[in-house]
Design an enzyme around this catalytic site. Structure first.
Site, PDB file in Angstrom:
ATOM      1  N   ARG A   1      53.213 -33.206  11.208  1.00  0.00           N
ATOM      2  CA  ARG A   1      54.136 -33.574  12.289  1.00  0.00           C
ATOM      3  C   ARG A   1      54.949 -34.815  11.906  1.00  0.00           C
ATOM      4  O   ARG A   1      56.176 -34.833  12.051  1.00  0.00           O
ATOM      5  CB  ARG A   1      53.348 -33.809  13.574  1.00  0.00           C
TER       6      ARG A   1
ATOM      7  N   ASN B   1      52.260 -31.387  17.959  1.00  0.00           N
ATOM      8  CA  ASN B   1      51.071 -30.569  17.755  1.00  0.00           C
ATOM      9  C   ASN B   1      50.775 -29.824  19.044  1.00  0.00           C
ATOM     10  O   ASN B   1      51.040 -30.324  20.135  1.00  0.00           O
ATOM     11  CB  ASN B   1      49.862 -31.440  17.394  1.00  0.00           C
TER      12      ASN B   1
END
Length: 91
Positions: free
Chosen positions: A18, A36
């Protein structure tokens, strides 16, 4: 302009996916977000020129070292015209 919604599955949490996706997206000068998901996947929306979006999508198909991408789902969504790229919390 093009905007896509992406869901990436595999070993994509706990490996900096991420954070690194956010850095790559900012360097590519696209807008959108990445986060996420509770199911272990990573979700994002990316907006920019077709070439910019394709570059980010190509990066997301393999991710950072340590990641293992098993599946990438992509769908076109309406352009929003937002500014900046945000790394969001898990949902």
């Amino acid at each position: 302009m093009r905007r896509i919604h992406i869901v990436v599955r595999g070993l994509v949490q706990g490996v900096g996916y991420r954070y690194t996706a956010g850095r790559f997206a900012r360097r590519a000068e696209v807008t959108g977000w990445v986060r996420n998901r509770a199911d272990g996947s990573v979700e994002a929306e990316v907006e920019g020129s077709p070439d910019q979006v394709d570059a980010v999508l190509a990066w997301m198909a393999h991710g950072p070292p340590g990641a293992r991408v098993d599946d990438v789902q992509v769908s076109d969504v309406p352009v929003t015209g937002e500014h900046g790229f945000e790394i969001r919390d898990t949902v």
